[in-house]
Design an enzyme around this catalytic site. Structure first.
Site, PDB file in Angstrom:
ATOM      1  N   THR A   1       0.683  -0.995  -0.017  1.00 40.69           N
ATOM      2  CA  THR A   1      -0.011   0.102   0.124  1.00 40.69           C
ATOM      3  C   THR A   1       0.935   0.992   0.516  1.00 40.69           C
ATOM      4  OG1 THR A   1      -0.423  -0.158   2.307  1.00 40.69           O
ATOM      5  CG2 THR A   1      -1.690  -1.539   0.824  1.00 40.69           C
TER       6      THR A   1
ATOM      7  N   GLU B   1       5.640   4.851   7.852  1.00 42.24           N
ATOM      8  CA  GLU B   1       4.929   6.015   6.539  1.00 42.24           C
ATOM      9  C   GLU B   1       6.219   7.427   7.319  1.00 42.24           C
ATOM     10  OE1 GLU B   1       0.826   5.748   7.348  1.00 42.24           O
ATOM     11  OE2 GLU B   1       0.995   4.737   5.530  1.00 42.24           O
TER      12      GLU B   1
ATOM     13  N   LYS C   1       3.695  -6.643   4.099  1.00 41.58           N
ATOM     14  CA  LYS C   1       3.993  -5.417   3.669  1.00 41.58           C
ATOM     15  C   LYS C   1       3.136  -5.218   5.540  1.00 41.58           C
ATOM     16  CE  LYS C   1       0.353  -3.205   2.693  1.00 41.58           C
ATOM     17  NZ  LYS C   1      -0.095  -2.393   4.718  1.00 41.58           N
TER      18      LYS C   1
ATOM     19  N   THR D   1      -2.344  -2.588   6.535  1.00 37.44           N
ATOM     20  CA  THR D   1      -2.490  -3.116   7.490  1.00 37.44           C
ATOM     21  C   THR D   1      -1.289  -3.267   7.276  1.00 37.44           C
ATOM     22  OG1 THR D   1      -4.581  -4.145   6.993  1.00 37.44           O
ATOM     23  CG2 THR D   1      -3.024  -5.940   6.640  1.00 37.44           C
TER      24      THR D   1
ATOM     25  N   THR E   1      -4.231  18.310   0.828  1.00 33.35           N
ATOM     26  CA  THR E   1      -4.065  19.071  -0.467  1.00 33.35           C
ATOM     27  C   THR E   1      -2.343  18.612  -0.957  1.00 33.35           C
ATOM     28  OG1 THR E   1      -2.336  19.390   1.634  1.00 33.35           O
ATOM     29  CG2 THR E   1      -4.382  20.536   2.525  1.00 33.35           C
TER      30      THR E   1
ATOM     31  N   ASN F   1      -0.638  11.221   6.435  1.00 33.87           N
ATOM     32  CA  ASN F   1      -1.582  10.608   7.018  1.00 33.87           C
ATOM     33  C   ASN F   1      -2.950  12.026   7.377  1.00 33.87           C
ATOM     34  OD1 ASN F   1      -1.446   7.770   8.104  1.00 33.87           O
ATOM     35  ND2 ASN F   1       0.776   7.935   8.496  1.00 33.87           N
TER      36      ASN F   1
END
Lengths: 415, 415
Positions: free
Chosen positions: A162, A284, A188, A199, A415, A410
């Site tokens: 993802t 992330e 992942k 996930t 934007t 997140n």
């Protein structure tokens, strides 16, 4: 003594990922769940034979429909294929269980196996209706690709991504009873994707011969020490799933209570730790991998809780982004870990390939050079070594720093 | 029924902050713990008489030296002054307890009271040696200022600030047994300051007449429902302290098990909730106040845990920064709340002064307009209304969004 091997000698990394072990093939295709045609979104993993199977799942009270089906299909202890889609988590979605079962039916038909031997998994948006149509097209396509080019581990690893920035595969080779066997895996990360949650997915295969109950025991031993010790943002996803299939094709038998069982668990742990580091490093927005090792804990539960508390601390994660040796935040995170233990002997060291700084002794400041610390913390892999000084238990946990990009990915994704 | 008053009529906001109740004076001075001469760093709160005293402290196993001294000095249930510094937390610092005691001695001398009746508190850097010298100069200066201008609540509130963007004071007036009494307070947020952690500090005073044990009971009832339900970043500080002094000078007696006791607890709750909202709204980098109200919970513990889980979710906090009605992240946070409860009837609504959107029903998507939701979430105070639909218990929790500025303040402060 001369025969004693290092871990990396005993468990040698090999190529092949999820297809490294005998009897497994894999493929990844684009089936249309994602709108971007260049993004693979369906992975298929097939075993030549029925395999002993084991699974570990999210503890979230909200969980994906595929997890219900996995539990059901693994009740007899056997499975032969894994089918995974990205783009839709099939969680809190209408008719989710029916859809997951129908997908298993499509796989059974395409591979000529029993639908009850297919394990589904999904990752992506939650709460949105999932259609069967993409699977009706994608599953036969994946089966055909898998037949033509069976070594598609990389495509499968790519199809389940993802917000991961790269595909994750790993495999090791080792010996059991004089027989060479392998464990391979794809994974992942537990990142998030607009507009909803995703996930952590891990699929592992082995050609060791292990009874289902023993396989489950081994997996249930390894998962709490590894995958449950990762935290990117502390949010336990609804779809986290670890599945392990054992084909037995190497002929290497692993019975409970034997040295071979210990070797097998050690091999699983090597694969799991490797992927934990990859998953955390690819969290992330992450710029740094954080690995906290706790030693000297009074018990295993405390060791695990303390190490996870440290790498989960928002403040400490932000300090690591800023390359600041903020040992106070480490001590604070240790201090609010639940449980009754003594913190007065706590020592903290920060380490990387650039060196090591001893920053806290007996739960108080230990003199160190700020300059030296900054040099250590500018690296992209940071070890936080915590010694509680009050026992023999140890544990590790993996995380990443908190960065502007985490907020962007997140929060500011509109934007 | 016509006599029934609203909460704001029963507990009327008044000016004066920590000095609003009879018998209390306060001052704030710069004594030199902070290098910036324009920043007040020492607050002194004095009562004319010995007061019943109560305290609640951090549960972190690492805690500041002043907390040890507060516990000791409140063992007899009475106190007469509070002395607070910012700039150094006096935690994990050499001779911290001795220094806190010496500070109490200085206050006792300056005010002509017993050192055992002085309650110290500190906030700022941890692990760094604290010197007595600034107190030797600052305490007499604060005592002199307090004698000259006793209404120095605002200066005291300013002196305890760390990364707070504004001073926080509040007071209410209400009636007990026909007598007018007041509760006043100053507070600072649980933010962090370079290079280490800071603290949530709350000081409350009242002129109600309350026995020490009853006062502690009232405070211990209110704190778990209010201050313990705030989360800015989930890191429990080492120095969090709430202190409450009751002078009795209003003559309004509050005995346990009476309606007056309930009124007193309700008044404390009004003051506490007001400050909770202010503290959360002024969380580091925050652009939005988040207030989660849980209804329909099977029990109080679940209601509190679920509401806190929602406002503590990093992912949800980031979504609120992005004004995205990401109900999946709310549901996910509810789902991983520890405890055994049914989530299948969960409903979620998002509300602000711009309107309300119903986003989740029976733990699944409820149709809503994305446009309408974006309008609601563009406001700076967002209510998250969660109905678990399986009981009568309710609770609230307060937090803020996760922003680029949070990362900047806590991670990137060196650049």
């Amino acid at each position: 003594m001369g025969e004693r091997k290092t871990i990396m000698e005993t468990f040698q990394p090999v190529a092949g990922g999820i297809c490294a072990a005998q009897g497994f093939s894999a493929a990844g295709v684009h089936c249309g769940i994602r709108h971007n045609h260049s993004k693979l979104d369906l992975a298929l993993i097939k075993a030549e034979v029925r395999c002993a199977g084991a699974g570990c799942y999210t503890t979230n009270k909200v969980y994906g429909a595929p997890i219900t089906v996995d539990r059901e299909h693994l009740q007899d202890g056997y499975a032969q294929a894994i089918v995974v889609n990205s783009g839709n988590a099939n969680t809190c979605a209408p008719n989710g269980i029916q859809l997951a079962q129908d997908t298993c039916g499509l796989v059974a038909q395409a591979l000529g196996i029993d639908a009850n031997d297919v394990l589904p998994a999904s990752t992506g948006v939650i709460g949105q209706a999932m259609e069967l149509a993409p699977f009706e097209k994608g599953v036969p396509a994946a089966a055909a690709k898998l037949a033509a080019t069976p070594e598609g581990s990389h495509d499968a690893a790519t199809a389940i991504m993802t917000t991961d920035t790269h595909a994750k595969e790993f495999a090791v080779e080792f010996t059991i009873g004089g027989k060479t066997c392998r464990i391979g895996a794809i994974a992942k990360g537990s990142g998030m994707i607009h507009p909803n949650m995703a996930t952590m997915l891990l699929f592992m295969t082995t050609d060791a011969k292990v009874e289902p109950a023993v396989l489950q025991k081994a997996l249930s031993t390894v998962v709490p020490a590894t995958f449950n010790q990762i935290s990117v943002d502390g949010d336990t996803s609804t779809n986290d799933t670890v599945l392990l299939l054992a084909s037995g094709l190497s002929g290497a038998e692993v019975a409970e209570g034997t040295a071979d069982y210990d070797t097998f668990v050690a091999a699983l742990t090597v694969v799991a730790e490797h992927l934990c580091r990859e998953l955390a490093a690819d969290g992330e927005g992450a710029t740094k991998l954080l690995e906290c090792t706790v030693t000297g804990a009074p018990d295993l539960a405390t060791a695990r809780a303390v190490s996870k508390s440290v790498i989960h601390s928002t403040l400490f994660k932000a300090a690591m982004f800023g390359a600041d040796a903020n040992w106070g935040r480490v001590l604070c995170a240790i201090g609010y870990t639940p449980g009754d233990f003594d913190i007065s002997k706590t020592a903290v060291r920060l380490k990387s390939r650039a060196g090591e700084v001893f920053v806290c002794e007996n739960a108080a400041y230990h003199p160190y050079s700020e300059e030296e610390a900054a040099k250590v913390l500018k690296e992209d892999e940071i070890e936080i070594l915590v010694d509680l000084g009050c026992g023999d238990a140890t544990a590790k946990a993996w995380g990443c720093d908190l960065t502007y990009d985490y907020v962007k990915i997140n929060g500011d994704y509109r934007t």
